[in-house]
Structures are given as C-alpha cells and as structure tokens.
Design an enzyme around this catalytic site. Structure first.
Site, PDB file in Angstrom:
ATOM      1  CE  LYS A 272      -2.494  -0.640   3.710  1.00 11.09           C
ATOM      2  NZ  LYS A 272      -1.837  -1.877   4.172  1.00 11.09           N
TER       3      LYS A 272
ATOM      4  NE  ARG B 214      -5.044   0.920  11.484  1.00 15.36           N
ATOM      5  CZ  ARG B 214      -4.000   0.413  10.849  1.00 15.36           C
ATOM      6  NH1 ARG B 214      -4.050  -0.824  10.401  1.00 15.36           N
ATOM      7  NH2 ARG B 214      -2.917   1.128  10.657  1.00 15.36           N
TER       8      ARG B 214
ATOM      9  NE  ARG C 237      11.165  -4.179   9.512  1.00 15.02           N
ATOM     10  CZ  ARG C 237      10.246  -3.321   9.082  1.00 15.02           C
ATOM     11  NH1 ARG C 237      10.450  -2.038   9.181  1.00 15.02           N
ATOM     12  NH2 ARG C 237       9.133  -3.741   8.533  1.00 15.02           N
TER      13      ARG C 237
ATOM     14  NE  ARG D 161       1.893  -6.079  10.909  1.00 13.06           N
ATOM     15  CZ  ARG D 161       2.695  -5.432  10.055  1.00 13.06           C
ATOM     16  NH1 ARG D 161       3.890  -5.915   9.777  1.00 13.06           N
ATOM     17  NH2 ARG D 161       2.302  -4.315   9.488  1.00 13.06           N
TER      18      ARG D 161
ATOM     19  NE  ARG E 109      10.576  -5.920   4.992  1.00 15.88           N
ATOM     20  CZ  ARG E 109       9.428  -5.257   4.895  1.00 15.88           C
ATOM     21  NH1 ARG E 109       9.195  -4.485   3.853  1.00 15.88           N
ATOM     22  NH2 ARG E 109       8.515  -5.375   5.837  1.00 15.88           N
TER      23      ARG E 109
END
Length: 212
Positions: free
Chosen positions: A13, A88, A155, A166, A123
C-alpha cells in the site's frame, strides 16, 4: 478524487500510495500524521486525542474521525486525498460516513497470504538503513550489507509468525470493509503482481476507469 487504499500488511500500500499521490497530485495522509498534526496545532480535538495518547489509551473512533474530517477540510486536501490505514473497522467506516466525509473510490490491493509471508519474512535489513530480500534483492555476500559490511538481520515485524498474526487481525477486523464498500458501489480491486511496476500500472489504470 477522495480515495481509501486497502490491503493486507505487506501488500504494498505504501509504495502504491506514493505513486497515486504523484500522478493525481493529491496527498497521502496517515492517521498517525493527522493525529500528530492536530496535537501540534493544539486544536480542541487534538488536545482531546493528546489526553488519550499521553495516558497510553486508544483514541476513540469519534475523536479520530473528527480529526480526520478537520484535516481533510484543509487547503492541502482541496483536490482530494488518499486515506491509508483508516478506516480499519466497520464502526470507523460508519463514523466516517456519519461525519459527512465523502469517499469516491475504495481500492483494495489483493495479495495471497502465502506470498505476503514469503515477501516479508524474506526481508533482511541493516542498521545503516539498507534493505534486502533473500529472493528478490540479494546482497553480494549472503547476510552482509553491500553498503557498510554490517551483518543483516530480520526485523521483529517481519518474522513469519508475527506476519501471520497481523494477517489474521486484518482478515478479522479490516477485510469486512470490502463488503461494506462494495454495497455502496465504490470498491475496486487490483491483483498485486510480482513486479511493483506492473502493480502500479494496474492500480493507475483501475483508478482512471473508476473516475471515467
């Protein structure tokens, strides 16, 4: 154009928001930015939000929506805006409607969960700010930053388990908004592609059609 941008965490996004902002010359605004701006300006709603934030509580939907409405009425948003990260939940969307905030298009970027988990958990980042990926952007030496030679790390937000949690929250709380906006005839969807530029081309083409 007044736009809401939807998509699961990791769907891209932020990247697409910047491209849309550039093409249509409208600001991409996040709830966090608007809250901080209202607090800094010392508006009545900003001071109300500050009280909740200072005590570590969630800012109620009606206060957040009030701040959003306040911000969207400024000169910066006169030609339109992109809302990224709000609403949300359905109650937040209903509050937005009740406040009279008009939305022209809701664009949802669709990417399968397994691809998002692979993309985010692959990542690798460096303390210098450089970012890599085990499949797409490999460093010259595995696990070592090309720029400064430091060891790369994952991370906490990118751990597969965290990403899966999530995504679960997104599907439970935010995804029902697609039906909410589909009923209003303003939802459009785009399938996220492997290449960012291909997704951008589809996003801009879809928005052009939605405005025609």
């Amino acid at each position: 154009m007044n736009l809401i941008l939807m998509g699961a965490p990791g769907a891209g996004k932020g990247t697409q928001s910047a491209k849309i902002s550039e093409k249509y010359n409208i600001p991409a605004v996040s709830t966090g930015d608007m809250l901080r701006s209202a607090v800094k300006a010392g508006t009545e709603l900003g001071l109300s939000a500050k009280g909740y934030m200072d005590s570590g509580k969630l800012v109620p939907d009606d206060v957040v929506v009030g701040i959003i409405k306040e911000y969207l009425s400024t000169e910066a948003c006169k030609n339109g805006f992109i809302l990224d990260g709000f609403p949300r939940t359905i109650p937040q969307a209903e509050a937005l409607e009740a406040m009279g905030v008009k939305i022209d298009v809701v664009l949802s970027i669709e990417v399968p969960d397994e691809k998002i988990i692979a993309r985010m958990s692959g990542r690798r980042v460096c303390t210098c700010g450089a970012s890599y990926h085990v499949e797409y952007i490999k460093p010259q030496v595995d696990g070592v930053c090309d720029k400064c030679g430091s060891k790369l790390y994952i991370r906490d937000d990118d751990c597969a388990e965290t990403v899966a949690n999530r995504l679960k929250t997104y599907h439970a709380q935010t995804e029902p908004l697609k039906d909410f906006y589909a009923e209003r005839g303003i939802l459009v969807t785009v399938e996220g592609q492997e290449e960012v530029s291909d997704t951008t081309a589809l996003v801009l083409e879809t928005l052009d059609k939605a405005q025609a």
